[in-house]
Design a protein around this motif. Sequence first.
Motif, PDB file in Angstrom:
ATOM      1  N   HIS A  94       0.841  -1.204   0.000  1.00  0.00           N
ATOM      2  CA  HIS A  94       0.000   0.000   0.000  1.00  0.00           C
ATOM      3  C   HIS A  94       0.874   1.251   0.000  1.00  0.00           C
ATOM      4  O   HIS A  94       0.654   2.177  -0.781  1.00  0.00           O
ATOM      5  N   PHE A 105      -1.461  13.875  -8.346  1.00  0.00           N
ATOM      6  CA  PHE A 105      -2.658  14.487  -7.766  1.00  0.00           C
ATOM      7  C   PHE A 105      -2.349  15.697  -6.897  1.00  0.00           C
ATOM      8  O   PHE A 105      -3.234  16.231  -6.244  1.00  0.00           O
ATOM      9  N   ILE A 258      -9.692   4.901  -8.991  1.00  0.00           N
ATOM     10  CA  ILE A 258      -9.742   6.368  -9.045  1.00  0.00           C
ATOM     11  C   ILE A 258     -11.096   6.799  -9.590  1.00  0.00           C
ATOM     12  O   ILE A 258     -11.719   7.737  -9.097  1.00  0.00           O
ATOM     13  N   THR A 266     -17.225  13.541  -5.967  1.00  0.00           N
ATOM     14  CA  THR A 266     -17.127  14.963  -6.305  1.00  0.00           C
ATOM     15  C   THR A 266     -18.462  15.448  -6.886  1.00  0.00           C
ATOM     16  O   THR A 266     -18.933  16.542  -6.541  1.00  0.00           O
ATOM     17  N   LEU A 317     -18.965  19.877   2.463  1.00  0.00           N
ATOM     18  CA  LEU A 317     -18.346  18.586   2.797  1.00  0.00           C
ATOM     19  C   LEU A 317     -18.603  18.200   4.252  1.00  0.00           C
ATOM     20  O   LEU A 317     -18.650  17.023   4.590  1.00  0.00           O
ATOM     21  N   ILE A 323     -19.509   9.511   2.087  1.00  0.00           N
ATOM     22  CA  ILE A 323     -19.583   8.147   2.612  1.00  0.00           C
ATOM     23  C   ILE A 323     -19.928   8.243   4.104  1.00  0.00           C
ATOM     24  O   ILE A 323     -19.451   9.130   4.798  1.00  0.00           O
ATOM     25  N   GLY A 387     -11.100  11.759   5.333  1.00  0.00           N
ATOM     26  CA  GLY A 387     -10.467  10.737   6.157  1.00  0.00           C
ATOM     27  C   GLY A 387      -9.159  11.234   6.737  1.00  0.00           C
ATOM     28  O   GLY A 387      -8.944  12.450   6.863  1.00  0.00           O
ATOM     29  N   SER A 390      -2.800   7.285   7.144  1.00  0.00           N
ATOM     30  CA  SER A 390      -2.164   6.790   5.912  1.00  0.00           C
ATOM     31  C   SER A 390      -3.169   6.558   4.788  1.00  0.00           C
ATOM     32  O   SER A 390      -2.788   6.221   3.675  1.00  0.00           O
ATOM     33  N   ARG A 391      -4.469   6.703   5.075  1.00  0.00           N
ATOM     34  CA  ARG A 391      -5.507   6.445   4.068  1.00  0.00           C
ATOM     35  C   ARG A 391      -6.172   7.707   3.572  1.00  0.00           C
ATOM     36  O   ARG A 391      -7.167   7.630   2.855  1.00  0.00           O
ATOM     37  N   ARG A 392      -5.665   8.858   4.034  1.00  0.00           N
ATOM     38  CA  ARG A 392      -6.326  10.097   3.642  1.00  0.00           C
ATOM     39  C   ARG A 392      -6.538  10.088   2.126  1.00  0.00           C
ATOM     40  O   ARG A 392      -5.665   9.671   1.368  1.00  0.00           O
ATOM     41  N   CYS A 393      -7.710  10.551   1.713  1.00  0.00           N
ATOM     42  CA  CYS A 393      -8.096  10.518   0.301  1.00  0.00           C
ATOM     43  C   CYS A 393      -6.961  10.965  -0.619  1.00  0.00           C
ATOM     44  O   CYS A 393      -6.392  12.037  -0.435  1.00  0.00           O
ATOM     45  N   LEU A 394      -6.670  10.147  -1.596  1.00  0.00           N
ATOM     46  CA  LEU A 394      -5.597  10.449  -2.542  1.00  0.00           C
ATOM     47  C   LEU A 394      -5.934  11.681  -3.385  1.00  0.00           C
ATOM     48  O   LEU A 394      -5.056  12.431  -3.785  1.00  0.00           O
ATOM     49  N   LEU A 398      -7.340  17.517  -5.677  1.00  0.00           N
ATOM     50  CA  LEU A 398      -8.037  17.607  -6.963  1.00  0.00           C
ATOM     51  C   LEU A 398      -9.533  17.845  -6.743  1.00  0.00           C
ATOM     52  O   LEU A 398     -10.155  18.675  -7.412  1.00  0.00           O
TER      53      LEU A 398
HETATM   54  C1  HEM Z   1     -15.549  15.353  -2.701  1.00  0.00           C
HETATM   55  C2  HEM Z   1     -14.840  14.370  -3.161  1.00  0.00           C
HETATM   56  C3  HEM Z   1     -14.201  13.269  -2.355  1.00  0.00           C
HETATM   57  C4  HEM Z   1     -14.449  12.867  -1.062  1.00  0.00           C
HETATM   58  C5  HEM Z   1     -15.440  13.441  -0.071  1.00  0.00           C
HETATM   59  C6  HEM Z   1     -13.546  11.759  -0.786  1.00  0.00           C
HETATM   60  C7  HEM Z   1     -13.481  11.094   0.428  1.00  0.00           C
HETATM   61  C8  HEM Z   1     -12.629  10.022   0.681  1.00  0.00           C
HETATM   62  C9  HEM Z   1     -12.566   9.318   1.933  1.00  0.00           C
HETATM   63  C10 HEM Z   1     -13.405   9.651   3.161  1.00  0.00           C
HETATM   64  C11 HEM Z   1     -11.633   8.327   1.830  1.00  0.00           C
HETATM   65  C12 HEM Z   1     -11.275   7.284   2.906  1.00  0.00           C
HETATM   66  C13 HEM Z   1     -10.215   7.854   3.830  1.00  0.00           C
HETATM   67  C14 HEM Z   1     -10.053   7.111   5.140  1.00  0.00           C
HETATM   68  O1  HEM Z   1     -10.679   6.065   5.381  1.00  0.00           O
HETATM   69  O2  HEM Z   1      -9.269   7.593   5.986  1.00  0.00           O
HETATM   70  C15 HEM Z   1     -11.101   8.400   0.479  1.00  0.00           C
HETATM   71  C16 HEM Z   1     -10.137   7.550  -0.042  1.00  0.00           C
HETATM   72  C17 HEM Z   1      -9.690   7.609  -1.343  1.00  0.00           C
HETATM   73  N1  HEM Z   1     -10.018   8.552  -2.300  1.00  0.00           N
HETATM   74 FE1  HEM Z   1     -11.322  10.097  -2.068  1.00  0.00          FE
HETATM   75  N2  HEM Z   1     -12.800  11.495  -1.911  1.00  0.00           N
HETATM   76  C18 HEM Z   1     -13.152  12.411  -2.880  1.00  0.00           C
HETATM   77  C19 HEM Z   1     -12.610  12.534  -4.144  1.00  0.00           C
HETATM   78  C20 HEM Z   1     -11.593  11.747  -4.645  1.00  0.00           C
HETATM   79  C21 HEM Z   1     -10.945  11.932  -5.928  1.00  0.00           C
HETATM   80  C22 HEM Z   1     -11.253  13.083  -6.905  1.00  0.00           C
HETATM   81  C23 HEM Z   1     -10.054  10.909  -6.073  1.00  0.00           C
HETATM   82  C24 HEM Z   1      -9.104  10.601  -7.209  1.00  0.00           C
HETATM   83  C25 HEM Z   1      -9.019  11.262  -8.289  1.00  0.00           C
HETATM   84  C26 HEM Z   1     -10.123  10.095  -4.877  1.00  0.00           C
HETATM   85  C27 HEM Z   1      -9.380   8.966  -4.653  1.00  0.00           C
HETATM   86  C28 HEM Z   1      -9.346   8.255  -3.459  1.00  0.00           C
HETATM   87  C29 HEM Z   1      -8.559   7.052  -3.264  1.00  0.00           C
HETATM   88  C30 HEM Z   1      -7.680   6.353  -4.326  1.00  0.00           C
HETATM   89  C31 HEM Z   1      -8.758   6.653  -1.931  1.00  0.00           C
HETATM   90  C32 HEM Z   1      -8.113   5.433  -1.232  1.00  0.00           C
HETATM   91  C33 HEM Z   1      -6.828   5.850  -0.540  1.00  0.00           C
HETATM   92  C34 HEM Z   1      -6.052   4.714   0.115  1.00  0.00           C
HETATM   93  O3  HEM Z   1      -6.629   3.634   0.299  1.00  0.00           O
HETATM   94  O4  HEM Z   1      -4.873   4.925   0.438  1.00  0.00           O
HETATM   95  N3  HEM Z   1     -11.078  10.638  -4.036  1.00  0.00           N
HETATM   96  N4  HEM Z   1     -11.727   9.458  -0.194  1.00  0.00           N
END
Ligand code: HEM
Length: 455
Positions: A94, A105, A258, A266, A317, A323, A387, A390-394, A398
């Motif tokens: 990971h 990003f 992604i 979004t 937000l 989620i 979030g 180490s899992r903060r949204c990638l 963007l």
């Molecule tokens: C308003 C838009 C978005 C919200 C509210 C959001 C929210 C989140 C949240 C809550 C998590 C889980 C974090 C955790 O459990 O600590 C997450 C993970 C993730 N997000 Fe987002 N997200 C958004 C947009 C995006 C976009 C635009 C992308 C990519 C282009 C993206 C890619 C990812 C990925 C790949 C993960 C997994 C990260 C990992 O497992 O290391 N997200 N997001």
Amino acid sequence: MSSQLPNPITSPAWWQLLNWIAEPIGFQEKYSQKYGDIFTMHLSGIGSPVVIGNPQVIGAIFSQDAHFDIGRANKLAEPLVGRNSLMLLDGARHRRERKLLMPPFHGERLQTYALAICQITEQVASQWQVNQPFIARTAMQQVSLEVILQIVFGLSQGERYQRLKPLLTEWLDMTDSPLRSSMLFLRFLQQDWGAWTPWSQMKQRQRQVHALLQAEIEERRNSPDSGRTDILSLMMAVRDENGQAMSDDQLRDELLSILFAGHETTATTLAWAFYQIHQQPDVREKLLEELDSLGENSPPMKIAELPYLTAVCQETLRMYPVIPVLFPRITKSPMKLGGYHFDAETILMPSIYLVHNREDLYPDARVFKPERFLERQYSPNEYLPFGGGSRRCLGYALAQLEMKLVLATILSQYQLALAEDKPVKLQRRGFTLAPTGGVRMVMTGKRQKAAIAYL
Ligand code: HEM
């Protein structure tokens, strides 16, 4: 002796599962009123997750991420994103994959996407006719899908793009209601029983998408173009510390991750932003004043710095987490957190919704008040739409840039209004929460004020 899980809900596990699928917000409200900010659900076939709305405990979880398995806890998402997805990985793999995926990003690279985001938004909005209602969420989904296809997949024309676009939308729309979402949670529905079953149809679309992505990857491998700046090309070019490139399966699963993580989230948040901005005339007025004060020829990155626009996005937000809970965290060994003792293999679920609705942090939490973000700074465990640890949204940078540029582009050029005055509620849509009906709006005219010129 094993430790007792805190505040267990006592109704039958199958009943809790059905309630969790149908109404994850009502469920959390009901039991947080009864038990406070930490309680345990029992979900048939899934386990007994502990829901946590306490910022101190969540802060302790974020700072000790290495003590949890998170990818393993995301197994439910495997049928959609594939087993090589970042979301399903743990440990060294990971960390390595995240390091590879992070740079495109963030930082300066983001600026290169800004213009494309504004142009895509203008193109979608230009199809609106005066006084003809449209669904804000659908329009925003068109924008966010196009953004991902262009800047992540590197596709904006051609036969493959023409086939992929409707196919992806159909695939994502297959879980657009609580009932249709249940197939993601109930394993007995995940059977290929013939072309008429929803699961078989979903699998069929998935196979078609996989084939198109595989063809795209092969084409790029056979005729590389060093001028390409999309994220798929960057992923194909990176090598890990052993000089290894990503395999085709890894590339495909990361593209789909992604897409799933970044596109609906979004679009949904933007639909809520339009809803609140048009419910509260003073919010819209303040936003327009701020946008108009920029004058013409403002570079997109200047728009992204506007304080009130930023506060409107932050408040959206906060109020409407896409989620209902963060990724579950499974304890690898026994541990103590916030006065509770958890055995190994306990599933912890930090709840964005419960934290964001705490009256001690957000007075009048049910009221949309962007000003709260201008008056106070919140710590990462008090405000967590993306979030943490180490899992903060990638894609957090963007996503925020996209939200601001889409809002600025549309609000500065169009007059919109809500087409209905009944309140819009949250409902489940796959793993996410979306506005019921998608927020019906109508374009009432174009604005007299000159539009911001993006360059
Ligand atoms: C308003 C838009 C978005 C919200 C509210 C959001 C929210 C989140 C949240 C809550 C998590 C889980 C974090 C955790 O459990 O600590 C997450 C993970 C993730 N997000 Fe987002 N997200 C958004 C947009 C995006 C976009 C635009 C992308 C990519 C282009 C993206 C890619 C990812 C990925 C790949 C993960 C997994 C990260 C990992 O497992 O290391 N997200 N997001």
